[in-house]
Enzyme design. Structure first.
Site, PDB file in Angstrom:
ATOM      1  N   SER A   1       0.844  -1.194   0.000  1.00  0.00           N
ATOM      2  CA  SER A   1       0.000   0.000   0.000  1.00  0.00           C
ATOM      3  C   SER A   1       0.874   1.236   0.000  1.00  0.00           C
ATOM      4  CB  SER A   1      -0.888   0.002   1.247  1.00  0.00           C
ATOM      5  OG  SER A   1      -1.567   1.230   1.395  1.00  0.00           O
TER       6      SER A   1
ATOM      7  N   TYR B   1      -2.129  -0.362  10.556  1.00  0.00           N
ATOM      8  CA  TYR B   1      -2.107  -0.620   9.119  1.00  0.00           C
ATOM      9  C   TYR B   1      -0.871   0.009   8.483  1.00  0.00           C
ATOM     10  CZ  TYR B   1      -3.860  -0.997   4.325  1.00  0.00           C
ATOM     11  OH  TYR B   1      -4.017  -1.302   2.992  1.00  0.00           O
TER      12      TYR B   1
END
Length: 259
Positions: free
Chosen positions: A151, A164
């Protein structure tokens, strides 16, 4: 099953995909199956896995198999990879898509240790376990590869995504470390695709349907990322190794200079 790539696409013939029952993982599986690759998907929800296999079964011409397992559990991953590699007749590529978001929107002092560990267990340890148990099969295939779905959160951060962000940052360095370790001795390439916001069930849980349906930000589809993954796994990218390929509309390239 042949281990040679399709002459037209140069895609690997036998591909294992974690998190392959929904979102980016399912889109990756669909693209490979459509291109003629035989695909094994690993997912932890039996209902989603069955639905994905039914969908892939009508996609063709490649074949699809699936096993239900939790990527954070070593024995389950070991068994799942062994089972799927057996069904596929070996492995030429691994794509790791399994991931969770954690306590989205929570401030640091509100994040529980249990939740933080769970995100790292799935996103980081789960990726490591998939690579570890796929390696004996990847070593037997010429020009094999690992492609992780990371990501842009491994490079940039916003409040409320602490676990995250940390997990995706770990994948950036894991990509580099594995690329260095595995290429010289075994010829296995390791890269990652690092998108910004993608329209997936995970993103919709965190941002809500309204934000995703009428976005005020550039939005990618799961199919967009599947094409990026297919390039990184393709034999056409044989010189690409250790790359964390950002797919973020150029956001991280912007200067903060007020011009």
């Amino acid at each position: 099953m042949s281990s040679s790539p399709s002459a037209g696409t140069q895609l690997p013939r036998r591909v294992l995909i974690t998190g392959g029952s929904s979102g980016i993982g399912l889109a990756v599986a669909q693209l490979f199956v459509q291109a003629g690759s035989d695909v094994g998907i690993l997912g932890r929800d039996p209902g989603r896995l069955d639905a994905a296999l039914a969908e892939l079964g009508s996609t063709g011409p490649g074949r699809a198999a699936g096993v239900c397992a939790d990527v954070a559990e070593d024995p389950q991953v070991d068994k799942a990879v062994t089972d799927l590699a057996g069904q596929l007749g070996g492995l030429d590529a691994l794509v790791t898509c399994a991931g969770i978001e954690g306590e989205m929107g929570a401030a640091c002092e509100d994040v529980t240790a249990k939740s933080f560990r769970e995100v790292l267990d799935v996103n980081v340890v789960g990726t490591f376990l998939a690579v570890k148990h796929a390696l004996p099969y990847l070593k037997k295939s010429a020009g094999s590869s690992v492609t992780m779905v990371g990501s842009d959160s491994g490079f940039v951060a916003v409040p409320g995504m602490l676990a995250y962000n940390a997990s995706k940052g770990a994948l950036v360095q894991m990509t580099r470390a594995l690329a260095v370790e595995l290429f010289d001795e075994h010829g296995i390439r390791v890269n990652s695709a690092c998108p910004s916001i993608v329209d997936t069930p995970l993103a919709r849980r965190g941002l809500g349907d309204e934000a995703m349906d009428q976005p005020s930000f550039p939005l990618q589809s799961a199919e967009d990322i599947a094409w990026t993954v297919s390039y990184l796994a393709s034999h056409r990218s044989r010189a690409v190794n250790g790359v964390n390929l950002l797919s973020d509309f150029g956001y991280t390239g912007r200067s903060s200079f007020p011009a």
